[in-house]
Design an enzyme around this catalytic site. Sequence first.
Site, PDB file in Angstrom:
ATOM      1  CB  SER A   1      -1.037   0.028   1.161  1.00 54.96           C
ATOM      2  OG  SER A   1      -2.018   0.894   0.991  1.00 54.96           O
TER       3      SER A   1
ATOM      4  CG  ASP B   1      -5.259  -3.816  -4.225  1.00 53.39           C
ATOM      5  OD1 ASP B   1      -6.098  -2.607  -3.810  1.00 53.39           O
ATOM      6  OD2 ASP B   1      -4.278  -4.079  -3.756  1.00 53.39           O
TER       7      ASP B   1
ATOM      8  CG  HIS C   1      -5.216  -2.678  -0.468  1.00 55.99           C
ATOM      9  ND1 HIS C   1      -4.168  -2.491  -1.187  1.00 55.99           N
ATOM     10  CD2 HIS C   1      -4.955  -1.753   0.722  1.00 55.99           C
ATOM     11  CE1 HIS C   1      -3.375  -1.734  -0.759  1.00 55.99           C
ATOM     12  NE2 HIS C   1      -3.569  -1.322   0.382  1.00 55.99           N
TER      13      HIS C   1
END
Length: 474
Positions: free
Chosen positions: A290, A357, A450
């Site tokens: 991320s 994602d 994610h």
Amino acid sequence: MACDKGFSCTYMLLEPKDVGFFDLIHILFSNNLERRRFVDSSEETEDDFERRWLIFLSIVVQKLLQFVAKPMATIGWGIEMCLNLISSNQSLAGLILNFLRGKVIIPDKDSRTFLSFIGNLDKRVELDKSIKHGDGRYNAALSMMASKISYENAFYIRTTVDKHWRMEFLGSYDFWNDYQGKTTTQAFMLRDRSDDHDTIVVAFRGTEPFDADAWCSDFDISWYQLEGVGRIHGGFMKSLGLQKNVGWPEPEEVKQDDSHPALAYYAIRDMLKKLLLENDKARFIITGHSLGGALAILFPAVLTFHKGRDSDLLLERLEGVYTFGQPRVGDKDFGQYMEKKMMEHKIKYFRFVYGNDMVPRLPYDDKALMFKHFGTCLYYNRKYEVQVVSEEPNKNYFSPKGAIPMMINAFGELIRSFTIPNRLGPDYKEGLLFKMFRLMGLVMPGASAHCPQDYVNSTRLGSSHVFLPPKHYL
């Protein structure tokens, strides 16, 4: 704003703290940026309404996050405590029984067993013992597990690295953000050393679900354009260590302010330099999930800005960058600049994207924001089959045509969460909390995709052929 932007040729910086209601309304209906005190721009006007709309949204979201920062942190603390109360007392039934006995075990947030919210989604600790050094997947699998545990406290990370992985824990660090005036960036370092290799791993922590400061960095669409480099996301640069008054000065010009922790980029490069000089064969890799992935790829970018023997040493010893669910960090020019530099220094860069994602598909790749991905994208589908692509499918996420297929895929992922342990064993079992996230994916496809779980699975189950070196590395 007390900030020298002389290091950049053009820029657009947002300051939500200074915004009022009427300021927000004006930005939608007036193209005059010079008179907007919450926008510091090298350009006096912005004629594109779509860009002004995105500025409006960015500021509103950051303003809301600042307003709810404390409640968010409190809610996050409460959820994590509840989850760890249950696990510390073995189960919900055990918690109730211990409560009746007056023997409830209260978890310690800084203990080696306390798990963050992210950690509770995927509780795996051990590395996949079938993937050994020399396997093409080894660095990727180690990087993803390091990225996953980067969300945990220092004692948990130390225990995992030393006791479970049998590697050397080098330290866990909190770094200063000069713009937010607080520590907002975390990373840890480990050393994987044996007779045939000596690899240092730097893992940046990603965005924590209840950390308003990290979310502000994500939603801050400020940018700086550097001569000969391109436009770079301002929020990510600030998190890495951009200095408010001087930008990216040469490391020897930086004087540490003892009133606050060090800046991430400068502190990490100093530590790496000392470690690499201990062994001529030592190499390092950088990783993150991320937001952590964005910081991981920006680190070598800033290295290329600086001249000198130390920067050359680090670029020469950088074996690879592995990012997972990484957002876009710059424009097309920046991507071309980085591809040239990575090839020049023979640095491998693998950008992992699982399924739908949403984070790798942000910020938008369109005429308003102009953000672009670059490098090798390893795209994994629901079956963890991998493709090497230049861009993941449905690159901007929000697409009316893609909504139904994404929901169907999310339903398939939910079904898979019940069947995968039967096919692959208990190490792939998904807990109740993560299955609830899978349900949320039916409404908001891409949210559960994610989470680290699917990225860990991808590095373990995907084919290793994609890690074979391209021609320009031979």
